[in-house]
Enzyme design. Structure first.
Site, short mmCIF file in Angstrom:
data_model
loop_
_atom_site.label_atom_id
_atom_site.label_comp_id
_atom_site.label_asym_id
_atom_site.label_seq_id
_atom_site.Cartn_x
_atom_site.Cartn_y
_atom_site.Cartn_z
CB ILE A 50 -16.78 12.67 18.69
CG1 ILE A 50 -17.56 13.69 17.85
CG2 ILE A 50 -17.69 11.44 18.83
CD1 ILE A 50 -17.70 13.37 16.66
NE ARG A 72 -21.00 15.44 7.14
CZ ARG A 72 -22.05 16.16 7.17
NH1 ARG A 72 -22.62 16.84 6.00
NH2 ARG A 72 -22.88 16.57 8.37
CG ASN A 109 -10.51 13.64 8.73
OD1 ASN A 109 -9.62 14.33 9.39
ND2 ASN A 109 -11.78 14.08 9.07
NE ARG A 132 -27.29 16.50 13.64
CZ ARG A 132 -26.05 16.48 13.29
NH1 ARG A 132 -25.72 16.06 11.84
NH2 ARG A 132 -24.93 17.06 13.81
CG HIS A 162 -23.14 11.94 7.60
ND1 HIS A 162 -24.32 12.06 8.28
CD2 HIS A 162 -22.11 12.38 8.49
CE1 HIS A 162 -24.11 12.83 9.42
NE2 HIS A 162 -22.84 13.06 9.32
N1 APR Z 1 -4.61 8.63 15.77
C1 APR Z 1 -5.45 8.86 16.79
N2 APR Z 1 -6.16 10.16 16.89
C2 APR Z 1 -6.00 10.90 16.14
C3 APR Z 1 -5.18 10.56 15.00
C4 APR Z 1 -4.71 9.70 14.68
N3 APR Z 1 -3.84 9.22 13.70
N4 APR Z 1 -5.15 11.97 14.34
C5 APR Z 1 -6.00 12.97 14.77
N5 APR Z 1 -6.34 12.20 16.00
C6 APR Z 1 -7.41 12.82 17.06
C7 APR Z 1 -6.83 14.33 17.57
O1 APR Z 1 -5.50 14.44 18.06
C8 APR Z 1 -8.15 14.82 18.21
O2 APR Z 1 -7.90 14.54 19.57
O3 APR Z 1 -8.61 12.86 16.75
C9 APR Z 1 -9.10 13.86 17.71
C10 APR Z 1 -10.27 14.45 16.91
O4 APR Z 1 -11.03 15.18 17.74
P1 APR Z 1 -11.78 16.69 17.72
O5 APR Z 1 -10.74 17.47 16.74
O6 APR Z 1 -12.15 17.28 18.54
O7 APR Z 1 -12.97 16.36 16.53
P2 APR Z 1 -14.32 15.74 16.81
O8 APR Z 1 -15.25 16.87 17.08
O9 APR Z 1 -14.24 14.64 18.08
O10 APR Z 1 -14.72 14.90 15.50
C11 APR Z 1 -13.73 14.04 14.94
O11 APR Z 1 -15.64 13.03 13.88
O12 APR Z 1 -17.83 13.93 13.25
C12 APR Z 1 -16.59 13.55 12.67
O13 APR Z 1 -16.32 15.55 11.41
C13 APR Z 1 -15.78 14.90 12.61
O14 APR Z 1 -14.12 13.77 11.49
C14 APR Z 1 -14.41 14.37 12.59
C15 APR Z 1 -14.43 13.39 13.72
#
Ligand code: APR
Length: 316
Positions: A14, A91, A98, A154, A178
């Site tokens: 994202i 979730r 998270n 959606r 959500h």
């Molecule tokens: N600080 C900064 N970034 C972090 C931390 C932190 N403490 N912990 C994890 N991350 C980063 C990860 O390294 C990763 O690059 O957050 C990013 C998450 O990216 P993805 O795993 O690709 O997840 P994404 O699909 O982007 O979704 C992110 O949004 O919709 C929600 O459920 C989804 O909780 C999830 C979030």
């Protein structure tokens, strides 16, 4: 004049798309922050996007960093840090993991971007927004969650597919949390001003509502690993843009309610006016009896996940 600064916290799926869309819309300069292990990845994404912009004809400076102080001066912070949902994981399963991440992010944002409008995207959304606001102590108007824009998009997409009409002309609203308890308000959905209920048979409309509630899960199943990213990113960008350009768009968002719709002291998905002041106002309308009952159920679910956050000591 210096350009607006947008900080994207978490440069994953994202986060990368947020940076891309923000740059393509020339919303400002973008800093993508991630953990040290991902510094190369986010620096690469920033450079890759920067190298696309001459083709797009858009100006924005981008950088990827693992130094949280680099977000200093951000007017808008969009938080996507966290793990994404995998098949079979709800979730709520995500909450424990998270929450800890949000706690560390909240500390960094409070220290380095205390004046920012913050849009939380990390799931479970309603619980993460609650935790982030409590931990930062930011005014409620400057902390909200991205859920309703996506859920509504959606819903609109499915209505447009059903009728074979432009998505542009479909207007609709989804209230509440959500997750599977969200409340699509079909009664108010319209296509070019014509009530959708007059165009789509009731059983089909119920099926579309159900698909909307399960849309996130549908994507998770299709991807096999990870969750939706294009549509959540674009939804958060609409909210960021409305704030940066003071558009005062009416966008459904997880906003802090003080009695609206009978919801008091809780973040929930409601139609919000988003402008330079953040969430400036919540629009209200009278709900039908079954909508009210459905909203009460979703509020119970949100309260439950907020309780879980509190029991875990806000993750801090
Ligand atoms: N600080 C900064 N970034 C972090 C931390 C932190 N403490 N912990 C994890 N991350 C980063 C990860 O390294 C990763 O690059 O957050 C990013 C998450 O990216 P993805 O795993 O690709 O997840 P994404 O699909 O982007 O979704 C992110 O949004 O919709 C929600 O459920 C989804 O909780 C999830 C979030």
């Amino acid at each position: 004049m210096a350009r607006t600064k947008i900080a994207v916290i978490g440069g994953g799926q994202i986060g990368g798309n947020l940076a891309l869309y923000a740059a393509q819309r020339e919303l400002g300069d973008v800093v993508i922050y991630d953990v040290p292990a991902k510094e190369g990845t986010v620096a690469g994404k920033a450079l890759d996007i920067a190298e696309q912009l001459p083709v797009d004809g858009c100006d924005a400076a981008l950088r990827g960093t693992s130094r949280i102080e680099d977000i200093a001066g951000a007017a808008v912070v969009i938080v996507t840090a966290g793990v994404a949902r995998t098949p079979g994981m709800t979730r709520e399963d995500l909450l424990a993991i998270n929450l800890k991440i949000i706690a560390s992010v909240a500390e960094g944002v409070a220290a380095h971007a205390p004046g920012a409008f913050c849009i939380i995207v990390t799931n479970p959304l309603d619980a993460m927004v609650h935790a982030f606001q409590k931990l930062t102590g930011f005014p409620h108007a400057r902390v909200c969650g991205m859920a309703g824009v996506l859920d509504t998009a959606r819903f609109r997409a499915f209505i447009a597919m059903e009728l074979g009409v432009s998505v542009r002309d479909v207007s609709a609203l989804v209230l509440g949390g959500h997750g599977p308890t969200m409340v699509p308000i079909s009664r108010l959905a319209s296509v070019g001003g014509v009530p959708v209920a007059e165009l789509i048979p009731a059983d089909r409309l119920r099926a579309i509502e159900e698909r909307t509630r399960e849309a996130g899960t549908e994507i998770v199943k299709l991807y096999g690993s990870g969750s939706a990213y294009y549509s959540p990113a674009m939804s958060a960008i609409a909210m960021a843009e409305s704030c940066i350009r003071d558009q005062k768009r009416v966008l459904p968002a997880a906003a802090y309610c003080r009695g609206e719709y009978g919801i008091d002291g809780l973040y929930a998905g409601v139609p919000a006016v988003i402008g330079a002041g953040g969430v400036e106002r919540i629009l209200q309308f009278a709900l039908a009896a079954e909508e009210e009952a459905a909203l009460a159920a979703t509020v119970r679910a949100v309260r439950q996940s907020v309780r879980e956050v509190e029991q875990r000591g806000l993750g801090a």
